[in-house]
Design a protein around this motif. Structure first.
Motif, PDB file in Angstrom:
ATOM      1  N   PHE B 774       5.982  12.997   8.090  1.00 48.53           N
ATOM      2  CA  PHE B 774       6.264  11.610   8.465  1.00 48.53           C
ATOM      3  C   PHE B 774       4.983  10.810   8.354  1.00 48.53           C
ATOM      4  CE2 PHE B 774      10.372  11.360  10.757  1.00 48.53           C
ATOM      5  CZ  PHE B 774      10.742  12.679  10.682  1.00 48.53           C
ATOM      6  N   SER B 775       5.082   9.619   7.867  1.00 47.92           N
ATOM      7  CA  SER B 775       3.930   8.763   8.081  1.00 47.92           C
ATOM      8  C   SER B 775       4.407   7.369   8.435  1.00 47.92           C
ATOM      9  CB  SER B 775       2.977   8.790   6.899  1.00 47.92           C
ATOM     10  OG  SER B 775       3.522   8.135   5.819  1.00 47.92           O
ATOM     11  N   VAL B 776       3.797   6.809   9.427  1.00 50.13           N
ATOM     12  CA  VAL B 776       4.243   5.526   9.961  1.00 50.13           C
ATOM     13  C   VAL B 776       3.228   4.457   9.618  1.00 50.13           C
ATOM     14  CG1 VAL B 776       5.162   4.431  12.014  1.00 50.13           C
ATOM     15  CG2 VAL B 776       4.802   6.905  11.969  1.00 50.13           C
ATOM     16  N   ALA B 777       3.716   3.313   9.307  1.00 51.55           N
ATOM     17  CA  ALA B 777       2.812   2.188   9.107  1.00 51.55           C
ATOM     18  C   ALA B 777       3.403   0.991   9.808  1.00 51.55           C
ATOM     19  CB  ALA B 777       2.643   1.905   7.627  1.00 51.55           C
ATOM     20  N   VAL B 778       2.579   0.129  10.246  1.00 51.63           N
ATOM     21  CA  VAL B 778       3.050  -1.106  10.855  1.00 51.63           C
ATOM     22  C   VAL B 778       2.510  -2.243  10.008  1.00 51.63           C
ATOM     23  CG1 VAL B 778       3.265  -2.354  13.021  1.00 51.63           C
ATOM     24  CG2 VAL B 778       2.719   0.077  13.048  1.00 51.63           C
ATOM     25  N   PRO B 779       3.227  -2.559   8.928  1.00 50.20           N
ATOM     26  CA  PRO B 779       2.708  -3.588   8.028  1.00 50.20           C
ATOM     27  C   PRO B 779       2.641  -4.928   8.759  1.00 50.20           C
ATOM     28  CG  PRO B 779       4.676  -2.536   7.139  1.00 50.20           C
ATOM     29  CD  PRO B 779       4.567  -2.137   8.556  1.00 50.20           C
ATOM     30  N   CYS B 962       1.910   4.408   0.474  1.00 51.21           N
ATOM     31  CA  CYS B 962       3.053   3.621   0.031  1.00 51.21           C
ATOM     32  C   CYS B 962       2.971   2.324   0.806  1.00 51.21           C
ATOM     33  CB  CYS B 962       4.361   4.357   0.302  1.00 51.21           C
ATOM     34  SG  CYS B 962       5.805   3.438  -0.225  1.00 51.21           S
ATOM     35  N   VAL B 963       2.328   1.355   0.213  1.00 51.62           N
ATOM     36  CA  VAL B 963       2.101   0.085   0.896  1.00 51.62           C
ATOM     37  C   VAL B 963       3.089  -0.927   0.333  1.00 51.62           C
ATOM     38  CG1 VAL B 963       0.414  -1.688   1.426  1.00 51.62           C
ATOM     39  CG2 VAL B 963      -0.335   0.663   1.030  1.00 51.62           C
ATOM     40  N   PHE B 964       3.871  -1.497   1.213  1.00 49.78           N
ATOM     41  CA  PHE B 964       4.908  -2.413   0.766  1.00 49.78           C
ATOM     42  C   PHE B 964       4.704  -3.791   1.379  1.00 49.78           C
ATOM     43  CE2 PHE B 964       9.055  -4.385   1.173  1.00 49.78           C
ATOM     44  CZ  PHE B 964       9.494  -4.318  -0.132  1.00 49.78           C
ATOM     45  N   MET B 965       4.779  -4.787   0.546  1.00 52.11           N
ATOM     46  CA  MET B 965       4.644  -6.155   1.040  1.00 52.11           C
ATOM     47  C   MET B 965       5.726  -7.016   0.434  1.00 52.11           C
ATOM     48  SD  MET B 965       0.623  -6.309   0.408  1.00 52.11           S
ATOM     49  CE  MET B 965       0.709  -4.965  -0.733  1.00 52.11           C
ATOM     50  N   GLU B 966       6.256  -7.935   1.210  1.00 53.71           N
ATOM     51  CA  GLU B 966       7.319  -8.772   0.650  1.00 53.71           C
ATOM     52  C   GLU B 966       7.198 -10.200   1.148  1.00 53.71           C
ATOM     53  OE1 GLU B 966      11.235  -8.510   2.119  1.00 53.71           O
ATOM     54  OE2 GLU B 966      10.649  -7.586   3.988  1.00 53.71           O
ATOM     55  N   ASN B 967       7.759 -11.073   0.380  1.00 50.64           N
ATOM     56  CA  ASN B 967       7.917 -12.448   0.797  1.00 50.64           C
ATOM     57  C   ASN B 967       9.292 -12.900   0.322  1.00 50.64           C
ATOM     58  OD1 ASN B 967       7.929 -15.153   1.250  1.00 50.64           O
ATOM     59  ND2 ASN B 967       5.802 -15.453   0.609  1.00 50.64           N
ATOM     60  N   PRO B 968      10.291 -12.677   1.183  1.00 51.90           N
ATOM     61  CA  PRO B 968      11.671 -12.951   0.752  1.00 51.90           C
ATOM     62  C   PRO B 968      11.878 -14.421   0.388  1.00 51.90           C
ATOM     63  CG  PRO B 968      11.602 -11.832   2.891  1.00 51.90           C
ATOM     64  CD  PRO B 968      10.209 -12.240   2.568  1.00 51.90           C
ATOM     65  N   CYS B 975       4.488  -3.449  -4.204  1.00 53.90           N
ATOM     66  CA  CYS B 975       4.352  -2.136  -3.598  1.00 53.90           C
ATOM     67  C   CYS B 975       3.286  -1.324  -4.329  1.00 53.90           C
ATOM     68  CB  CYS B 975       5.691  -1.405  -3.644  1.00 53.90           C
ATOM     69  SG  CYS B 975       5.662   0.152  -2.783  1.00 53.90           S
ATOM     70  N   LEU B 976       2.499  -0.577  -3.556  1.00 54.25           N
ATOM     71  CA  LEU B 976       1.475   0.297  -4.124  1.00 54.25           C
ATOM     72  C   LEU B 976       1.816   1.727  -3.744  1.00 54.25           C
ATOM     73  CD1 LEU B 976       0.001  -2.441  -2.966  1.00 54.25           C
ATOM     74  CD2 LEU B 976      -2.051  -1.231  -3.629  1.00 54.25           C
ATOM     75  N   ILE B 977       1.773   2.612  -4.690  1.00 51.61           N
ATOM     76  CA  ILE B 977       2.054   4.008  -4.384  1.00 51.61           C
ATOM     77  C   ILE B 977       0.959   4.891  -4.976  1.00 51.61           C
ATOM     78  CG2 ILE B 977       3.594   5.948  -4.941  1.00 51.61           C
ATOM     79  CD1 ILE B 977       5.935   4.247  -4.394  1.00 51.61           C
ATOM     80  N   ASN B 978       0.516   5.832  -4.167  1.00 49.67           N
ATOM     81  CA  ASN B 978      -0.455   6.810  -4.647  1.00 49.67           C
ATOM     82  C   ASN B 978       0.138   8.204  -4.435  1.00 49.67           C
ATOM     83  OD1 ASN B 978      -3.440   8.249  -3.329  1.00 49.67           O
ATOM     84  ND2 ASN B 978      -2.888   8.108  -5.470  1.00 49.67           N
ATOM     85  N   VAL B 979       0.192   8.978  -5.487  1.00 47.53           N
ATOM     86  CA  VAL B 979       0.736  10.325  -5.368  1.00 47.53           C
ATOM     87  C   VAL B 979      -0.270  11.338  -5.907  1.00 47.53           C
ATOM     88  CG1 VAL B 979       3.158   9.678  -5.530  1.00 47.53           C
ATOM     89  CG2 VAL B 979       1.887  10.148  -7.606  1.00 47.53           C
ATOM     90  N   SER B 980      -0.170  12.558  -5.427  1.00 46.71           N
ATOM     91  CA  SER B 980      -1.048  13.596  -5.952  1.00 46.71           C
ATOM     92  C   SER B 980      -0.371  14.955  -5.848  1.00 46.71           C
ATOM     93  CB  SER B 980      -2.363  13.615  -5.176  1.00 46.71           C
ATOM     94  OG  SER B 980      -2.139  14.143  -3.901  1.00 46.71           O
ATOM     95  N   GLY B 981      -0.929  15.903  -6.550  1.00 46.97           N
ATOM     96  CA  GLY B 981      -0.374  17.244  -6.532  1.00 46.97           C
ATOM     97  C   GLY B 981      -1.039  18.088  -7.598  1.00 46.97           C
TER      98      GLY B 981
END
Lengths: 360, 994
Positions: B774-779, B962-968, B975-981
């Motif tokens: 789980f990861s929580v963010a409070v944008p 996973c940074v999400f920003m919106e202006n409806p 949205c910015l996503i960073n993945v690795s593996g």
């Protein structure tokens, strides 16, 4: 008091997650809330201790996935080599097959109609009449049109072309071939007298026509070979008229058939009395097929000129079969009748079509 | 000039229509590396162009090879106006720089545009020719391998097979120590030029910069590794801190190691030869620099370890406090020496979470440190001293905590940040431990494993023994006699951040335990905000800890593994989420029940209520014992030792919070002093809390969940795995928010997410959700406004949103029935299709009588990786015109292994960063539609890159950002996503190596 509202809710799997039941709801044009309602009634909730919100969120997720996939389903061959969704091949096949499946009630409404914008505008009437959602009607109509457009200009056998381009099963590809064939030749299927016939009856007839009467039946490397009827053959059919215009031939033909059937059928006398009318009916249909208008009326003519008289005389299906076999074969014995090949090509199809169509 | 990069553009397919008039596209390609650009010819009027270009050759420094990505741009040629960009592909060259990884990159890549998403695909071929470079002042570190695996993973299923390796298919020859590095830069999104350039240009500048920075970071870390004498980084953890105005930080930590291919036994590896033995003996005494003097009985317990050398080296170690003058024999580059250096080194930290049996001598408990900082602009990006100093401070703190626990090392170490405006919380956590270097070296030996394993099973309790003794313990501790051996002291509960050690003996199954907390905070600026946060943190830590403890007791368990505490900062709230996997360790004492007590004796109504509650609690505990099958064997010589003086419930959890450099005094977390765990209920709040404890719903039958890689207590897995990412964002209403209200809302949110997940995977039952992350963010609104600064509209409702990013690896559990037929099925099959494929082979009833699907879950998708199978699948579908290039199936999992498979090659680390932006949010199906599409695209791009390297799976997969920003109002979102593996080639266990 609800102090929170869901703003965003997404669930994505590396292997695309799909539920076949929800897929069907989507195909049938259910709204998300309708689908949720039906799923709830289906008892899926008790099964897994889930709440209505869970179901709503799951349904939304799936609907979104299907919407994203839809573009690919329009060109099914792309589905196999696209990179966006990881879907195992047998699932891909399921998606395609279901997407291209259609309701028989719907197809009966548009069979033989021009697949044009005009027809599409009338789909709300079709939707009202059949009880199929407008959304689903549109999908089915667009499928017909799409397949039609792609195969229209292609060389080679129709069914195979459909299979290659749309990756459909043999059965479904044959049905689409029938739809394309009917749409191209604009066969009349909507008249009241034809209402008793199912799509499968017509699909069978279409199959017969495609494999015997089209250009492709003789030469399999021409354009439109399976979609258009063989013009030369239709021209030749005029020669069959001799069977009704030459009085001797007509009498000879009748006596041969009567000899063969005597004692073998309960409707012998009716048959004997009606022979000349029936024979005239069938041969006039053949002779007129050079006219596009009469081609369109092929099925209505068969019903009016042949099937209805027989039905009013209470012929059984067995009687019908017996008659048609002997009617066809006896012509071979007629010395002065020279058009055996054309006759067989014509009667072979007519016989199987009539037999298929001869039911209540 | 040590390298030549060659690229060839073959073809494109499914391109978008760029010319409305003809419904076609005149596409050409620009290939750029560094400052050099090549172009292909224009392929006119086609959506499936065939360029078949020449080889484009770039002669470059290997330093650039490491930093720069190869940039491929597909454009539509336009005679009269500027050419339109269709999209781009960035290819990381790094995997080609190591001789053992991939040799060629070849395949179809999605063409990606930050505004339109994926637009068609392009087939590319890339090769690198490296010239050897003996310059010792070199700036590059080509050839250093990076692994994001957190642990050495021996196959968890085949517990009988010895010899662990880090990572699989390599052998760990030496551990050199902790490596860290960070690079900073200005964020292009916040540069003045961003006001005049297009969103696309801005996004691409950002993507490129981050790609460059992470390349540079890897190179610098690689250099450090080479300096230390290693050749690989294991447990490589890279993070981005988007600090807004003050810049962009890319930082990474890892463990420098020397890895060897098994088979090539190096001279330095310990062997059975007598000469080596002596050398080792010489170097041994010097190792335990930081080991505190064990109690008088201590040497005894080491006895069983000395299996390979008759002379117990531990006797020496016990008196090593005085032996510090011994100098390790450098030159014998054996593990011991390295480890010695490591312990003496600045930070004896290990970023991995699993170890060879016996390597962990003792586990002290969780150590964590947090610090609240005010961000300021980084004036000189080349000397990011402040950021370095911040982390240095935290690491020192961790180190001293570990020392206080009598431990010389920290394992399962990780770092994280949470940023809101100018306030930043830096956190670090790990598990204090005492390591056994000699055993580690033995672990590398491939022979004689059986023998040792027996002994390890005997030693299943050793790691639980406390590394400190009663009297010298740094805090009042509650110790008991070990329930397995009865000879040593163990704590009553054990919290750790690592995986459950393989030798540990547990009773029953494990389960996911979560503590969730949400606290409101006043909106404030700068200092004031930072002070508010640092005042809040200790209380949050305390509460999270209490919750974890209560939930653990309610489940009748006594240890937590894989503990991860996340504190997320928002504009007007702080969210805490602690996840761990609870187990019952046989060595630890059985947890007493939970007793509740009222504050006001005499109040009959309340007493009645309390006794009801007590009954409920007792029932819950009993129920959980049954559910998790916890029935430990009663120890015969039950705690016969003397009663432990001054027993106190004090967990092994160290915490400290500091603001700038001011330390907040340690909290005393001591609870009551009775034997049973007492909860005092004094007001309605406490009652409410109690209720929420009891209503924590267990997973439906057939489901198991944990946040570790392997579920304790379950040993039979099928290889059917599925990986999910779920993102949820909730908006808090404008209602009067209370701590309790938001707390409950947050708790429900987490529960709902789990419920939703169980529902989704219901067809896979019985199954286990592993590595639930789980990861929580409070944008915050501020960020959104900053981003959309071109627009003037302020963000409408003054509310906070939660977003939860959630990744889970799904494992199906099954029991293999011998020769249960159908194992040789070649068809591509995924676990989730089981719903549609009712058991064709005979089904097998699992123990619990739940629906067993084990046998029909076969794992053959991996086989597409082998050419033989690919050919077959081709021929099967050859009736269809397009199927000639079937797409390779690529598995993705957050785990570091897939059951019943073997890794035959590591192809390199995958580290990708994407930005997606839209100005037609509604048309794309709203925020959910937008993000759903984007995540799907990210998966597709990761798979394509892995497939192009020749791989068929991504292990240790993580979506780190996973940074999400919106202006409806403006119909916009970003949205910015960073993945690795780790990209790997897997084969099934039954198959031979190719």
């Amino acid at each position: 008091m609800e102090i929170m509202s869901v703003e965003l809710d997404v669930f994505v799997g590396n292997t695309t997650i799909m539920d076949e039941e929800v897929y069907q709801f989507w195909l049938d044009g259910y709204t998300v809330s309708d689908a949720v309602k039906v799923r709830m009634e289906g008892g899926v909730l008790e099964e897994c201790e889930a709440s209505a919100e869970v179901l709503q969120s799951d349904t939304m997720d799936q609907y979104r996935t299907f919407q994203m996939c839809e573009r690919l389903l329009h060109t099914p061959a792309k589905l196999a080599n696209q990179l966006l969704f990881q879907i195992p091949p047998h699932r891909q096949a399921m998606l395609i097959e279901r997407y291209y499946a259609f309701d028989s009630a719907f197809v009966r409404e548009v069979l033989g109609k021009k697949l044009s914008k005009g027809t599409k505008k009338d789909l709300d009437d079709v939707s009202l009449k059949t009880g199929i959602t407008l959304k689903s009607c549109r999908r089915q109509f667009d499928n017909f049109k799409r397949v039609f457009k792609v195969v229209e200009e292609l060389k080679g056998p129709l069914v195979e072309n459909i299979q290659t381009h749309f990756l459909l099963s043999d059965k479904l590809a044959r049905d689409y071939a029938a739809i394309v064939f009917f749409a191209n030749n604009r066969f009349e299927t909507g008249k009241r007298k034809l209402q008793y016939l199912s799509f499968q009856d017509f699909a069978f007839c279409a199959g017969q026509l495609i494999s015997n009467w089209t250009v492709g039946a003789v030469d399999n490397m021409v354009e439109d070979m399976d979609v258009d009827l063989d013009k030369e053959f239709l021209q030749d059919l005029k020669d069959l008229k001799i069977l009704i215009t030459d009085k001797d031939l007509l009498d000879q033909h009748k006596s041969l058939v009567c000899t063969a059937l005597r004692g073998k059928t309960k409707v012998y006398s009716e048959m004997e009395a009606n022979f000349k009318n029936l024979s005239r009916g069938l041969i006039n249909i053949a002779a007129k097929l050079t006219n596009t208008k009469d081609v369109r009326d092929l099925f209505i003519d068969l019903v009016e000129k042949f099937i209805e008289p027989c039905r009013s005389d209470r012929w059984t299906a067995a009687d019908m079969k017996l008659f048609l076999i002997h009617y066809t074969n006896s012509a071979h014995i007629l010395d002065t009748f020279k058009h055996q090949v054309t006759w067989d090509r014509y009667m072979g199809v007519i016989k199987s079509c009539i037999l298929k169509m001869y039911h209540d | 000039m040590p390298g030549k990069l060659k690229a060839k553009i073959l073809a494109g397919r499914h391109l978008p229509v760029m010319d409305r008039a003809s419904d076609l596209t005149d596409a050409f390609v620009e290939v750029k590396f560094g400052n050099t650009t090549f172009k292909t010819d224009v392929f006119p009027k086609s959506l499936n162009p065939q360029w078949n270009s020449e080889w484009f050759k770039f002669e470059v420094d290997d330093e650039d090879l490491q930093d720069e990505p190869l940039q491929i741009t597909v454009l539509d040629h336009d005679t009269y106006s500027a050419n339109d960009a269709i999209g781009k592909v960035y290819i990381d060259i790094d995997p080609l720089l190591s001789t053992e990884a991939a040799t060629v990159i070849s395949g179809w890549f999605p063409i990606y545009d930050t505004i339109h998403g994926i637009r068609g695909e392009i087939s590319v071929l890339v090769k690198v020719e490296l010239f050897s470079d003996s310059n010792r002042f070199r700036q590059s570190s080509c050839g250093v391998k990076f692994f994001s695996v957190f642990c050495n993973t021996r196959d968890a299923l085949h517990l009988s097979c010895p010899a662990p390796s880090i990572p699989r298919c390599y052998r760990l020859a030496a551990v050199h120590g902790f490596v860290e590095e960070l690079v900073v830069n200005e964020d292009p999104e916040h540069q003045w030029i961003d006001r005049i350039r297009t969103p696309r240009a801005s996004n691409e500048a950002r993507q490129r910069l981050i790609s460059l920075m992470s390349g540079e970071l890897q190179r610098k870390i690689g250099l450090k590794v080479l300096e230390m004498g290693g050749n690989a980084v294991v447990g490589y953890l890279q993070c981005f801190d988007l600090e807004g105005e003050s810049g962009l930080v890319v930082r990474a930590i890892g463990t420098a190691c020397t890895l060897e291919k098994p088979g090539s036994l190096p001279p330095s590896a310990p062997s059975a030869s007598p000469s080596m033995e002596t050398k080792e003996c010489v170097s041994r005494p010097s190792y335990p620099v930081t080991v505190p003097s064990p109690g008088p009985s201590a040497p005894l317990k080491y006895q069983p370890f000395s299996s390979s050398s008759p002379k117990s080296c531990r006797h020496q170690s016990s008196c090593s406090d005085t032996d510090l003058s011994f100098v390790p024999k450098i030159g014998t580059s054996s593990l011991i020496c390295n480890l010695t250096k490591l312990m003496k080194g600045e930070f004896p930290f290990f970023t991995f979470t699993r170890f060879p049996p016996g390597f962990l001598l003792h586990v002290g408990g969780v150590v964590s440190a947090r610090s609240v900082k005010l961000l300021d602009r980084i004036y000189n990006p080349d000397e990011p001293e402040t950021r370095d100093a911040w982390w240095e401070e935290i690491r020192q703190e961790i180190k001293s905590h570990a020392k206080a626990l009598g431990c010389h090392a920290v394992v399962g170490y990780s770092e994280s940040t949470s940023i809101c405006d100018e306030v930043c919380i830096l956190s670090a956590a790990g598990t204090a431990a005492v390591l056994d270097p000699t055993l580690m070296q033995e672990g590398c030996l491939d022979d004689g494993g059986e023998h040792r394993l027996d002994e390890h099973s005997f030693l299943s309790c050793v790691f639980c023994h406390v590394p400190y003794d009663d009297f010298n313990s740094p805090f009042p501790a509650h110790l008991a006699q070990c329930c397995t051996c009865g000879r040593h002291k163990v704590p009553d509960v054990l919290f750790t951040t690592i995986e459950l050690p393989r030798e540990a003996k547990v009773s029953g199954k494990g389960c996911l335990i979560q503590a969730r907390l949400c606290r409101l905070k006043k909106k404030a600026q700068g200092e004031a905000s930072a002070t508010a946060v640092s005042n809040l943190l200790p209380f949050m830590e305390y509460e999270l800890h209490t919750q974890l403890m209560n939930k653990l007791k309610l489940r009748a368990m006594n240890a937590l593994f894989g503990l991860r505490v996340q504190i997320s900062l928002g504009e007007n709230m702080v969210v805490g989420l602690a996840s761990a996997t609870g187990v019952y360790l046989n060595a630890l004492p059985s947890p007493g029940g939970v007793q509740i007590a009222g504050k006001t004796p005499g109040d009959t109504a309340q007493e009645q209520h309390i006794s009801n509650m007590q009954r409920k609690i007792n029932d819950t505990i009993a129920g959980n014992k049954e559910l998790y099958e916890i029935n430990p064997l009663e120890v015969a010589e039950d705690v016969s030792g003397s009663p432990i003086p001054e027993p106190q419930r004090r967990p092994r959890l160290f915490r400290s919070v500091s603001e700038s450099s001011t330390e907040v005094p340690e909290l005393d977390l001591a609870y009551g002093r009775k034997d049973a765990f007492v909860l005092e209920i004094d007001d309605t709040d406490a009652l409410e809390d109690m209720h929420s404890l009891l209503t924590d719903a267990p997973a439906p039958s057939g489901f198991y969940s944990c946040n570790t890689e392997v579920m304790p207590g379950i040993y039979s897995w099928t290889s059917a795995v599925q990986m999910f990412t779920s993102v949820r964002m909730f908006r808090l209403g404008n209602a009067n928010l209370t701590n309790q209200g938001v707390n409950k809302a947050f708790n429900d949110l987490c529960e709902d997410l789990l419920k939703s997940l169980y529902f989704k995977v219901r067809s896979m039952v019985p199954c286990c959700l592993c590595h639930l992350n789980f990861s929580v963010a409070v944008p915050e609104e501020e960020l959104v406004q900053v981003h959309l600064q071109r627009s003037i509209t302020p963000f409408p409702s003054p509310t906070d949103t939660f977003s939860i990013l959630f990744i889970a690896g799904l494992h199906s559990i099954g029991r293999k029935s011998g020769g249960g037929g159908g194992e040789n099925d070649e068809q591509l099959q995924f676990a989730l299709e089981l719903s549609t494929e009712p058991a064709s082979p005979p089904t097998f009833s699992s123990r619990k009588g739940t629906r067993a699907t084990s046998d029909i879950q076969r794992f053959s998708s991996l086989e597409t990786g082998s050419p033989l199978l690919r050919d077959r699948s081709r021929s099967v579908r050859s009736t269809h015109s397009y199927s000639s290039n079937a797409v390779t199936v690529v598995k993705m999992t957050p785990l570091s292994f897939i059951p019943n498979t073997r890794i035959i090659k590591y192809l390199g680390i995958i580290n990708m960063f994407f930005i997606r932006e839209t100005s037609s949010l509604r048309e794309e199906g709203g925020v959910s539609g937008f993000l759903h599409g984007f995540i799907t695209e990210v998966f597709a791009m990761v798979r394509a890159h892995v497939a192009a390297l020749g791989g068929n799976a991504v292990l240790s997969y993580q979506m780190k950002e996973c940074v999400f920003m919106e202006n409806p109002n403006k119909n916009q979102a970003q949205c910015l996503i960073n993945v690795s593996g780790d990209a790997v080639i897997l084969v099934r266990h039954t198959e031979p190596d190719p």
